[in-house]
Design a protein around this motif. Structure first.
Motif, PDB file in Angstrom:
ATOM      1  N   GLU A 321      28.862  35.343  49.591  1.00 25.01           N
ATOM      2  CA  GLU A 321      29.269  34.823  48.288  1.00 25.01           C
ATOM      3  C   GLU A 321      28.291  33.741  47.851  1.00 25.01           C
ATOM      4  O   GLU A 321      27.917  32.867  48.637  1.00 25.01           O
ATOM      5  N   PRO A 335      30.941  42.041  33.751  1.00 19.65           N
ATOM      6  CA  PRO A 335      30.606  43.359  34.327  1.00 19.65           C
ATOM      7  C   PRO A 335      29.264  43.915  33.866  1.00 19.65           C
ATOM      8  O   PRO A 335      28.624  44.685  34.582  1.00 19.65           O
ATOM      9  N   ALA A 363      23.124  44.948  42.941  1.00 19.90           N
ATOM     10  CA  ALA A 363      24.149  45.999  42.955  1.00 19.90           C
ATOM     11  C   ALA A 363      23.622  47.275  43.588  1.00 19.90           C
ATOM     12  O   ALA A 363      24.339  47.957  44.337  1.00 19.90           O
ATOM     13  N   ARG A 372      30.514  46.478  48.477  1.00 26.67           N
ATOM     14  CA  ARG A 372      31.143  46.324  47.163  1.00 26.67           C
ATOM     15  C   ARG A 372      30.696  45.007  46.532  1.00 26.67           C
ATOM     16  O   ARG A 372      30.676  43.973  47.189  1.00 26.67           O
ATOM     17  N   THR A 373      30.322  45.062  45.254  1.00 29.73           N
ATOM     18  CA  THR A 373      29.838  43.885  44.549  1.00 29.73           C
ATOM     19  C   THR A 373      30.765  43.568  43.387  1.00 29.73           C
ATOM     20  O   THR A 373      31.120  44.466  42.616  1.00 29.73           O
ATOM     21  N   ASP A 374      31.151  42.295  43.271  1.00 29.43           N
ATOM     22  CA  ASP A 374      31.936  41.870  42.109  1.00 29.43           C
ATOM     23  C   ASP A 374      31.559  40.440  41.770  1.00 29.43           C
ATOM     24  O   ASP A 374      30.927  39.727  42.556  1.00 29.43           O
ATOM     25  N   GLU A 376      32.750  36.882  39.060  1.00 27.55           N
ATOM     26  CA  GLU A 376      33.701  36.284  38.131  1.00 27.55           C
ATOM     27  C   GLU A 376      33.108  34.992  37.594  1.00 27.55           C
ATOM     28  O   GLU A 376      32.334  34.299  38.281  1.00 27.55           O
ATOM     29  N   ILE A 385      29.448  35.253  42.683  1.00 27.99           N
ATOM     30  CA  ILE A 385      29.129  36.649  42.973  1.00 27.99           C
ATOM     31  C   ILE A 385      29.425  36.913  44.437  1.00 27.99           C
ATOM     32  O   ILE A 385      29.013  36.142  45.318  1.00 27.99           O
ATOM     33  N   ARG A 386      30.132  38.011  44.702  1.00 22.08           N
ATOM     34  CA  ARG A 386      30.557  38.340  46.067  1.00 22.08           C
ATOM     35  C   ARG A 386      30.093  39.748  46.417  1.00 22.08           C
ATOM     36  O   ARG A 386      30.275  40.691  45.643  1.00 22.08           O
TER      37      ARG A 386
END
Length: 396
Positions: A321, A335, A363, A372-374, A376, A385-386
């Protein structure tokens, strides 16, 4: 052996042949069973009804008692022989009649079976025809169209739905490729235009300071173009997947990269604190691509920050993270930041400005490692970013 004709003709031959075969077996069984007991049935019927026996005549009344002799015995033998002949003839006639009716019925049944099989095959193959027509009609301009098959649940319905899902993915990929190509062409064309303008201005003046300024600008634009091309090549390589995997100590990699950026000129000039909080974690993957992933995350967090801000890189569990301060990021735009050439602001071709490929490369590399990338938006500004990596068994 493959039957000739189209699928509908082959299904018709198969269905019709099976129906006719079943009908022929049923008729043959009926004829066999009837012939087995037909003689006994006719004989019993004649025995119960002697009036129908051939050659029978009612006895004539006599004035006196019947005279003894062989006449009654002879009459019984003649009557029995006549009954046998009659029974055999009736049996043969019945069998012939039954066989004739059976053959006529089988012929009619065969015609009806073939017609029903043709209709049934058409009904079964209708969804396949819809899928075929849709596939022939689709192109890059109308990928938004769908089959949307209205049919009961079943294998063909599942096939049509799967085809629609594939079209959704194709539409997304084609749209992303179109945007990528358009953005890449725009970025390269803009860089070339800046270089051309700078060269024309530099060649049109003899002022040493202007020439030196134009020279620096040309070098900056050339460096920016070089970074852009390297980013495009790296994005292409990561999109192709991994050729090999090996254990990589992600915590050590993060500490090394974080130390480099903490000592960088950009961090010192803007007073940005770069720190790492790591716990031991090993992932299976490509060490070079993972290094690029961490560098892009930390470099992006450092580039889009403000004076006196912070960048915190954490490794815990199976997650990497990166949290940073910076300008406010609208949550609805988060997104789209993982798409190539997406930025919060228009590119100004300033010193140190990125090409807009950093998060898209992140990504792509994460996807190649089954991670997995997400992201907020932070309430006070900046992003979190995680990247969550799979477990040791899942990553093999």
């Amino acid at each position: 052996m493959r039957l000739p004709g189209g699928e509908r003709a082959r299904l018709t031959m198969l269905y019709g042949g099976l129906l006719v075969l079943a009908g022929a077996m049923l008729i043959g069984l009926i004829n066999f069973l009837v012939s087995q007991g037909l003689y006994t049935t006719i004989t019993s019927a004649v025995a119960r009804n002697p009036d129908v026996a051939p050659g029978h005549s009612s006895p004539l009344p006599t004035a006196g008692p019947a005279s003894p002799g062989p006449v009654p015995v002879q009459r019984d033998q003649e009557a029995l022989a006549a009954v046998k002949v009659f029974t055999r003839a009736a049996e043969q006639a019945t069998q012939n009649r039954l066989l004739t009716i059976s053959l006529v019925t089988l012929a009619a049944f065969a015609i009806i079976s073939v017609a029903l099989a043709w209709w049934m095959a058409g009904r079964v193959l209708r969804p396949v025809g819809v899928i075929t027509r849709t596939a022939r009609w689709l192109s890059g301009e109308n990928l938004h169209e769908r089959i949307a098959l209205d049919a009961p649940a079943g294998e063909l319905k599942q096939l049509a739905d799967t085809f629609d899902d594939m079209l959704d993915r194709m539409e997304h990929l084609v749209g992303a490729q179109k945007r990528f190509a358009a953005n890449a062409a725009h970025e390269l064309r803009t860089s070339l235009a800046v270089q051309r303008a700078a060269a024309e201005i530099g060649l049109a003046t003899s002022d040493p300071e202007a020439v030196a300024r134009i020279r620096r600008k040309l070098i900056e634009v050339a460096d920016s173009s070089e970074r852009l091309i390297e980013g495009l090549l790296l994005l292409s390589v990561s999109d192709q997947g991994l050729d090999h995997r090996e254990p990589v100590a992600l915590d050590e990699l993060v500490r090394t990269v974080t130390a480099e950026y903490a000592a960088s000129r950009q961090a010192r000039d803007h007073g940005i604190t770069v720190q790492a909080r790591t716990a031991p974690m090993t992932v299976r993957g490509d060490p070079v691509l993972l290094t690029h992933l961490v560098r892009n995350l930390v470099g992006n967090a450092l580039r889009y920050n403000h004076d006196g801000g912070h960048v915190t890189v954490s490794v815990h569990g199976r997650a990497l993270e990166v949290d940073n301060s910076g300008p406010h990021v609208p949550p609805e735009t988060v997104p789209y930041l993982f798409e190539p050439f997406r930025r919060l602001e228009e590119r100004r071709h300033a010193r140190g400005e990125g090409a807009g490929l950093g998060l898209s490369i992140v990504a792509s590399i994460a996807h190649a490692h089954h991670a997995r990338t997400d992201a907020e938006a932070n309430p006070g500004g900046g992003l979190s970013i995680r990247v969550v990596f799979p477990g040791p068994e899942e990553g093999r």
